[in-house]
Design an enzyme around this catalytic site. Sequence first.
Site, PDB file in Angstrom:
ATOM      1  N   ASP A   1       0.844  -1.201   0.000  1.00  0.00           N
ATOM      2  CA  ASP A   1       0.000   0.000   0.000  1.00  0.00           C
ATOM      3  C   ASP A   1       0.870   1.238   0.000  1.00  0.00           C
ATOM      4  OD1 ASP A   1      -2.484  -1.115   0.159  1.00  0.00           O
ATOM      5  OD2 ASP A   1      -2.595  -1.021   2.341  1.00  0.00           O
TER       6      ASP A   1
ATOM      7  N   LYS B   1      -2.459   1.976  -5.784  1.00  0.00           N
ATOM      8  CA  LYS B   1      -2.854   2.794  -6.931  1.00  0.00           C
ATOM      9  C   LYS B   1      -2.463   2.076  -8.197  1.00  0.00           C
ATOM     10  CE  LYS B   1      -2.700   7.519  -5.402  1.00  0.00           C
ATOM     11  NZ  LYS B   1      -1.759   8.582  -5.089  1.00  0.00           N
TER      12      LYS B   1
ATOM     13  N   MET C   1      -7.900   8.893   9.374  1.00  0.00           N
ATOM     14  CA  MET C   1      -8.704   9.198   8.178  1.00  0.00           C
ATOM     15  C   MET C   1      -9.708  10.307   8.473  1.00  0.00           C
ATOM     16  SD  MET C   1      -9.446   5.287   6.910  1.00  0.00           S
ATOM     17  CE  MET C   1      -9.795   4.606   8.525  1.00  0.00           C
TER      18      MET C   1
END
Length: 264
Positions: free
Chosen positions: A43, A64, A175
């Site tokens: 990640d 990604k 987050m």
Amino acid sequence: MAAEPAAGAAGHVTLVGGGPGTTDLLTVAAVKALRDADVVFYDRLAPYQELPSLTSAELVDVGKKPGHHKVSQSDIEKLMVESALAGNNVVRLKGGDPYVFGRGGEEVAACVAAGVKVHVVSGVTSAISVPAAAGIPVTHREVSHMFTVVSGHAPLTEKEHQHLAGLGGTIVVLMGIGTLHQLAAGLRRAGMRPDMPMAVVERGYRPGQRTTIADLGTITSAASGCSNPAVLVIGEVVRVAEANRGHAEAAADLDRLAASLLGS
Ligand code: SAH
């Protein structure tokens, strides 16, 4: 390049916590698992830039892909399982700890369902280490004897705001940049004091690490330029960091004074 796996030999999966983004905070078990891997699925939050110096495994970025679309969770699980079934020693490297908002439990379940051997190497979670990078202890004697780690991925409910405000301990939010405004407003509605100290620590242990300190009433405007990844800390422990920083600065001033006196 890693050696081709022996035909027919069963591979396995190791979920590895990569810590907050510096190889200094990888565990010995993480370094060993990386060294022994044939394939690493990583990640963006893991310390991925250092991977080529830690392993000769094939490196696959599942954070990604071209077009900036994330590989879906089910595709990651499929890739991992297929690679292990083909005989590879697979490492799934994740940021922080695999079991703290890391979907580690789901990935273990996917391996178990496919009959693939799996184990988990705990990592240093950003929930504790990123505040620490800013000098903030999540607990402190006579200041806070508990800390709650919350996901800010989606806004909290009124009830959750009330519970959090009622606890009286440190609140750590991961987050949380996208929902910072709702969180601050919700905690205010739930009766938390507007002068409750808050910190936003961005990019802990990485270039550009930055700490923004404000309070519940002012954080939304103070942190308007902040971006992910960031950890939010709400609670009196934020003042401990400021006090300690004050001491550290005073000590440095004394050192400089002593040096200049000795030098003169
Ligand atoms: N499993 C991870 C958390 C994954 S959720 C862990 O235990 O740390 C992703 C969130 O973690 C980010 O949005 C951010 O809130 C936090 N995070 C992870 N690494 C960070 C870093 N180096 N600096 C600041 N925040 C970080």
